[in-house]
Design an enzyme around this catalytic site. Structure first.
Site, PDB file in Angstrom:
ATOM      1  N   CYS A 239       0.837  -1.209   0.000  1.00  0.00           N
ATOM      2  CA  CYS A 239       0.000   0.000   0.000  1.00  0.00           C
ATOM      3  C   CYS A 239       0.871   1.257   0.000  1.00  0.00           C
ATOM      4  O   CYS A 239       1.679   1.467   0.914  1.00  0.00           O
ATOM      5  CB  CYS A 239      -0.928  -0.021   1.211  1.00  0.00           C
ATOM      6  SG  CYS A 239      -1.882   1.497   1.425  1.00  0.00           S
TER       7      CYS A 239
ATOM      8  N   CYS B  81       0.144   3.522   2.984  1.00  0.00           N
ATOM      9  CA  CYS B  81       0.751   2.989   4.211  1.00  0.00           C
ATOM     10  C   CYS B  81       2.222   3.379   4.302  1.00  0.00           C
ATOM     11  O   CYS B  81       2.715   3.740   5.382  1.00  0.00           O
ATOM     12  CB  CYS B  81       0.605   1.470   4.251  1.00  0.00           C
ATOM     13  SG  CYS B  81      -1.101   0.878   4.211  1.00  0.00           S
TER      14      CYS B  81
END
Length: 441
Positions: free
Chosen positions: A48, A51
């Protein structure tokens, strides 16, 4: 020189170990060990991008909470490696930030900045309702918070409702309790106990018979009557189903008019949040600057039929929306949803091409090329199969024609067969006679 390098290496290893100790990597044993502590957890996925962007901010959050003596422990968990744990905590996307306190799990939906996350952790980790024991503390909180909810009075059923509501909505704002003695002389309560909100330089008292449920009243009143909107505030407003005005901040005249409406017509337009924004209406090509009224409950929006230049024109426009006479645009119907999807796709593609044309050509050109080759191959394969079928049919037709031509020949051959047999018998008789004739000779 070697000693200096060794010292730097040791210092780096020490700092790394300190950071790792501040932000703990969690595994499937976390479920059994978390009960006695308050945890702020980042559920992430290794692939991600958001993230990865949050990771340095998350370490800063851990350092800030640790250095300030907060009881909140900071951790992170790979949601893809421990999918069972993620599902148990209701994780549906990455990154997801949750504060776990006993059996309760609070979602964080605000900006992903260090200050906002730390403020959220300290607010939710503490008691749902905080006491204001003195006038000095009350005045300090009034200066610190733009919107302040306070319960005044002793033990009562209203206080129990207030505490339950605070435990639910503590993710959004603070809640306090105090005695009537801390109030300034300018504040007069109609009765005790009471729940009061202080905002916009005034105060407003909760009335169960007029305002309905306490949670819905607090959920509406936690916004200022006039405020600056960003993406996160817009999302929160959407959850309340509130109708509010959205306009561009670079219209000085409109700004003044709307501020006057927010102040002078608050009780009349109590279903509205008067706001300002520097972005355009989502999923729409409405030009800015514009004055827009948006109903967040059904995603309809309203535009004035003529330019709004006076306070009377603005009030008339708002009244036409509230009484249903104004023409609504947008909505949450199937056609509008398809239009929004198309608009989002168009906006995404255009933004990619504006920022990086080469990347845009690669991202969208390569799949289109592959799809084109697949379509060509499918069409070509179908045409070849059709040609083979035509040739096979022609061969079958030719064979049928040959068979039809052979049938008359066979029939005629059968008719000629007996005559040939007679001739053969005569020839045999002549051959039998010939030897006798030869002997006579």
């Amino acid at each position: 020189m070697a000693k200096v390098k060794a010292t730097l290496v040791c210092a780096g290893l020490f700092l790394c170990s300190t950071v790792l100790a501040i932000v703990e990597e969690l595994d499937d044993t976390f479920k059994d060990t978390r009960v006695d502590d308050v945890w702020l957890v980042d559920f992430y996925a290794p692939w991600c991008g958001y993230c990865k962007k949050l990771e340095p901010v998350w370490y800063d959050v851990g350092v800030e909470l640790k250095s300030s003596g907060s009881p909140v422990r900071v951790g992170k968990m790979d949601g893809t490696a421990y999918s069972g744990m993620s599902s148990e905590f209701g994780v549906r996307g990455y990154p997801t930030i949750k504060l776990l306190k006993g059996d309760l799990a609070y979602n964080y939906k605000g900006p992903r900045t260090k200050d906002d996350i730390v403020e959220f952790a300290n607010r939710v980790a503490g008691p749902a309702v905080r006491a204001l024991p003195s006038k000095q503390m009350f005045d300090h909180m009034m200066k610190r918070h733009d919107v302040l909810f306070v319960y005044f009075g002793g033990e009562s059923p209203l206080k129990e409702k207030y505490i339950d509501m605070a435990a639910e909505l503590i993710v959004y704002t603070y809640f306090f309790s105090a005695s009537e003695d801390v109030l300034p002389e300018s504040v007069t309560l109609p009765e005790l106990p009471s729940v009061v909100v202080f905002k916009d330089g005034a105060y407003f008292t909760y009335d169960e018979y007029v305002d309905g449920g306490l949670s819905s009243w607090v959920n509406k009143e936690r916004f200022q009557s006039y405020l600056q909107i960003d993406g996160f505030t817009l999302y929160e407003l959407g959850e309340t189903g509130t109708v509010y005005i959205l306009y561009s901040t670079n219209i000085l005249t409109s700004t003044t008019l709307i501020q006057r409406v927010a102040k002078e017509y608050r009780e009349h337009f109590n279903r509205m949040i008067i706001s300002s924004s520097s972005f355009s209406l989502p999923h729409s090509e409405v030009s800015v600057p514009s004055i827009i009224i948006l109903n967040t409950s059904n995603e309809q929006y309203f535009l004035p039929s003529e330019p709004v230049e006076t306070l009377e024109q603005l009030v008339h426009f708002i009244n036409s929306v509230l009484d249903g006479s104004a023409q609504a645009q947008g909505g949450d119907g199937m056609f509008q949803r398809v239009k929004r999807v198309a608009f989002d796709a168009k906006s995404t593609i255009m933004s990619v091409f504006r920022s990086s044309p080469v990347l845009g050509c690669f991202l969208f050109g390569l799949p289109l090329g592959v799809i084109s080759l697949m379509c060509y191959g499918i069409c070509t394969a179908e045409s070849d199969d059709g040609q083979e079928d035509m040739e096979l049919m022609k061969r079958e037709d030719d064979e049928e024609e040959d068979e039809e031509e052979d049938e008359p020949r066979q029939a005629s051959g059968e008719l000629e067969g007996p005559e040939e047999d007679g001739e053969n018998e005569e020839e045999e008789e002549q051959e039998e006679k010939n030897p006798v004739d030869k002997k006579a000779d």
